[in-house]
Enzyme design. Structure first.
Site, PDB file in Angstrom:
ATOM      1  N   GLU A  34      29.109  -3.384  12.244  1.00  0.00           N
ATOM      2  CA  GLU A  34      28.693  -2.191  12.990  1.00  0.00           C
ATOM      3  C   GLU A  34      27.224  -1.877  12.719  1.00  0.00           C
ATOM      4  OE1 GLU A  34      28.847   1.278  15.393  1.00  0.00           O
ATOM      5  OE2 GLU A  34      30.052  -0.554  15.287  1.00  0.00           O
ATOM      6  N   ASP A  36      24.916  -4.040  11.774  1.00  0.00           N
ATOM      7  CA  ASP A  36      24.113  -5.092  12.414  1.00  0.00           C
ATOM      8  C   ASP A  36      23.993  -4.868  13.920  1.00  0.00           C
ATOM      9  OD1 ASP A  36      23.781  -6.278   9.972  1.00  0.00           O
ATOM     10  OD2 ASP A  36      25.365  -7.772  10.258  1.00  0.00           O
ATOM     11  N   SER A  81       2.281   1.248 -20.644  1.00  0.00           N
ATOM     12  CA  SER A  81       3.550   0.777 -21.193  1.00  0.00           C
ATOM     13  C   SER A  81       4.034   1.801 -22.222  1.00  0.00           C
ATOM     14  CB  SER A  81       3.367  -0.593 -21.838  1.00  0.00           C
ATOM     15  OG  SER A  81       2.343  -0.529 -22.818  1.00  0.00           O
ATOM     16  N   GLU A 110      17.183   8.114 -20.709  1.00  0.00           N
ATOM     17  CA  GLU A 110      17.389   7.393 -19.453  1.00  0.00           C
ATOM     18  C   GLU A 110      17.605   5.910 -19.747  1.00  0.00           C
ATOM     19  OE1 GLU A 110      14.135   8.266 -16.710  1.00  0.00           O
ATOM     20  OE2 GLU A 110      13.773  10.134 -17.799  1.00  0.00           O
ATOM     21  N   LYS A 112      16.979   2.061 -19.494  1.00  0.00           N
ATOM     22  CA  LYS A 112      15.777   1.245 -19.247  1.00  0.00           C
ATOM     23  C   LYS A 112      16.194   0.056 -18.372  1.00  0.00           C
ATOM     24  CE  LYS A 112      11.876  -0.949 -21.578  1.00  0.00           C
ATOM     25  NZ  LYS A 112      11.975  -2.248 -20.917  1.00  0.00           N
ATOM     26  N   ARG A 133       2.824  -3.286 -11.260  1.00  0.00           N
ATOM     27  CA  ARG A 133       2.128  -2.749 -12.426  1.00  0.00           C
ATOM     28  C   ARG A 133       0.883  -3.565 -12.747  1.00  0.00           C
ATOM     29  NH1 ARG A 133       1.607  -3.571 -17.820  1.00  0.00           N
ATOM     30  NH2 ARG A 133       1.334  -1.719 -19.101  1.00  0.00           N
ATOM     31  N   LYS A 307      14.744  -0.661 -27.733  1.00  0.00           N
ATOM     32  CA  LYS A 307      15.152  -1.976 -27.231  1.00  0.00           C
ATOM     33  C   LYS A 307      16.471  -2.385 -27.894  1.00  0.00           C
ATOM     34  CE  LYS A 307      12.856  -3.912 -24.758  1.00  0.00           C
ATOM     35  NZ  LYS A 307      11.663  -4.749 -24.754  1.00  0.00           N
TER      36      LYS A 307
END
Length: 667
Positions: A34, A36, A81, A110, A112, A133, A307
């Site tokens: 639909e 498409d 960064s 949040e 990552k 970036r 990390k």
């Protein structure tokens, strides 16, 4: 035609709705067929009636004509960064530093996202430019490719001028489908979704990008002036209302223990997500407190990235090879039985130096534990002695350079062995590679393999020879057609116009980094003035220490180096500082030399525009109020900075007073 116009608007609304349901909410209300059918109807209308094609049409998502290359564009403000934390101790130190500076704090946690950072610019609510970036200062314009991502609104719900930043990524489902297709076509597979996302966004043909089904999460606003937000959490809520896709798995917490609980939760649940994450981002939630803390040269002081612990795997150490860097340091590298680590196949890993090999009792033939430091650089963590074969070989570093045969030395206070032969071939090649790198002379198209070919063919022996290369020199090289040669020669010509600091850094003077190169270039302005400088003069300069001063003077006194500089001059390579000399800005006495802080919401300009104007008048704009602050410009809802300025007796201007002073200067 009125009926056709109504139908076009209806198709826009339906396609945008279905696209949002499918790509953002992952809850489609209609089948693909639909969607498409409606899309092809709109494409046909736009082909027959081009006047109905708008910049925010859903057909833009399909992709456009292929580009010849990506244009490089400077970011309005750098894409910095984040500092890294790898364990609880790192996080508690971060928290302690935060609380010592600003007291009680609320954090925003949040996920990552493991993807590619992008910056999106909107004018009057329309998406007009998207950049990678890059090196943080300059990115590549990938606007047409980003337009194919359905999670990026082509038109915001309000006509704002704003720049937002986020992470483009490839969902795991899209990644699996892409690799299945590549496998069927006998093509090389992507190692992981991050590599696939990066490769997809760098396609010159945006139609190919459109097929890759990328997505994006927006995580920040470059300028909060037009946002009624006092915190990161409120800013994300505002972004949601404007039609952007933010990650909903975020949480506000009151202390570092709350941060640790959030990390523990997502460390165990990360595999349940439909996309890859490689850590957690922790930010001070209050925007005024963020402003108060400010930035270092590389990263914000108010945020950190935790990390996840690196994945460790076991493989066999087959051999140890040596590499020689541009400063002569000899580094051992482990040759490994290929093994998958964090999504990529690893066959080489760093061993750093001889002391580490012996301290960890690592022998050729051992089973060894390998991980990726920061999920990027493979390294050998330890050997497994209980699995050691009888024929394992203890490794001893050579006494002479494997490249030139010169005796290796260990300088006092250093662990590394070093070749001090200035004519060592390996060092010269590494020096050439450094010279053309992005932060140095930034010569596009002159990569490692071409440098090696040119050196082995004796077409270049030093950095100046690069500027003497001709079409006849380059065409016979492997994989160098006419177009590549033309582009490379154009890039070499363009590099001649670089500012002095690029040349200084590119020369590879020991201990002289990017920042120190900038400082010297700005102070002395020309290479000729630098050639006369003494060590005693240099050590008096802020940011130039004893080691740098001694290294610079020793390097520039060398007759071979002076001959090299002359050789560069003969080819008209720029030797002059082209940047703004901050000490020479002749601003108005009202501003020149003063330290000024902006706080609160400005209505007649953005904070970035105000900062740039103040800098053009010789003022120094800082992010925090101290006893050295001369003026605080307070906009609407100015917070703790205004209170602090009042307590210190600092001069305070309203936004209107500031604008009036600008108008006086312009009249």
């Amino acid at each position: 035609m009125a009926d056709l116009s109504s139908r076009v608007n209806e198709l826009h609304d339906l396609l945008n709705q279905y696209s949002y349901e499918y790509y953002v909410e992952d809850n489609p209300s209609v089948p693909d067929s639909e969607y498409d059918k409606l899309l092809h109807e709109l494409i046909k209308i736009e082909e027959e009636h081009p006047e109905y094609k708008t910049v925010d049409s859903p057909t833009v998502r399909v992709g456009g004509e292929a580009q010849a290359s990506f244009k490089k564009v400077n970011h309005d403000t750098p894409m910095l960064s984040l500092g890294n934390a790898f364990n609880e101790d790192d996080l508690r130190k971060f928290d302690q530093r935060i609380r010592e500076q600003i007291g009680n704090v609320e954090y925003m946690c949040e996920l990552k996202i493991d993807g590619l950072a992008v910056s999106l610019k909107y004018v009057d609510g329309y998406f007009v430019q998207g950049l990678t970036r890059g090196d943080g200062t300059t990115g590549e314009d990938i606007t047409e490719n980003l337009k194919t991502i359905h999670a990026i609104p082509l038109k915001m719900k309000e006509p704002l001028n704003v720049e937002v930043r986020g992470e483009a990524y490839m969902p795991r489902r899209s990644f699996l489908r892409l690799n299945e297709e590549k496998e069927k076509n006998d093509e090389q597979l992507f190692a992981n979704p991050r590599n696939a996302a990066a490769g997809s966004l760098r396609q010159l043909d945006s139609k190919l990008t459109a097929k890759r089904k990328l997505s994006v999460f927006i995580y920040s606003v470059n300028d909060f002036t037009d946002f009624n937000a006092r915190s990161q959490s409120e800013a994300l809520d505002e972004l949601d209302k404007l039609g952007f896709t933010t990650n909903k798995n975020r949480a506000r917490v009151n202390n570092i223990d709350g941060v640790l609980e959030y990390i523990e939760k997502w460390t165990s649940q990360r595999e349940s997500l439909p996309y890859d994450i490689d850590g957690i981002v922790i930010k001070v939630n209050d925007l005024d407190q963020q402003d108060e803390m400010g930035f270092t040269q590389k990263s914000p002081r108010w945020a950190i990235a935790y990390k996840f612990p690196a994945e460790e795997v076991v493989t066999k150490l087959l051999d140890i090879e040596l590499s020689i860097g541009r400063t002569g340091v000899v580094t051992p590298t482990a040759i490994l039985e290929p093994v998958k680590v964090a999504g990529t196949t690893v066959s080489r890993a760093s061993l750093h130096n001889e002391d580490l090999i012996h301290d960890r009792d690592i022998r050729i033939g051992d089973s060894v534990v390998v991980k990726k430091a920061g999920d990027i650089i493979p390294e050998v963590v330890r050997s497994i002695p209980e699995r050691r074969p009888e024929d394992a070989v203890t490794y001893h570093m050579p006494t002479h350079c494997p490249s030139c045969g010169h005796e290796l030395v260990r300088i006092e206070g250093e662990v590394a062995l070093r070749c001090i032969n200035p004519k060592c071939q390996a060092q010269l090649v590494e020096g050439l590679i450094h010279f053309v790198s992005r932060q140095a002379m930034n010569i596009d198209g002159l990569g490692t393999k071409i440098i090696q070919q040119l050196y082995q063919s004796e077409l270049i022996k030093d950095v100046a020879d690069i500027f003497y290369l001709t079409e006849e020199d380059l065409l016979p090289l492997d994989r160098m057609g006419q177009k590549k040669v033309d582009n490379l020669l154009a890039a070499i010509q363009q590099a001649k116009d670089n500012s002095l600091e690029n040349l200084l850094f590119g020369l590879g003077i020991r201990h002289l980094g990017v920042k120190a190169s900038q400082v010297l270039a700005e102070k002395y302005e020309t290479i000729d003035r630098l050639l006369t400088v003494t060590e005693a003069e240099l050590v008096e300069i802020h940011d130039i220490g004893d080691k740098v001063a001694q290294s610079v003077v020793t390097y520039l006194e060398n007759e071979d180096i002076r001959a090299l500089i002359q050789k560069l001059k003969d080819k008209h390579v720029n030797m002059i500082y082209k940047g703004i000399k901050t000490s020479d800005i002749e601003g108005h006495p009202e501003f020149s030399g003063k330290t000024i802080v902006l706080t609160g919401k400005l209505h007649q300009m953005t904070r970035n525009e105000a900062s740039k104007w103040l800098a053009s008048q010789g003022a120094k704009v800082t992010s925090s109020v101290t006893k050295n602050t001369d003026v605080v410009i307070a906009g609407e809802d100015a917070g703790s900075k205004l209170t602090k300025a009042q307590s210190l007796g600092i001069e305070i201007w309203t936004e209107q007073q500031f604008v009036d002073k600008q108008n006086e200067l312009n009249s």
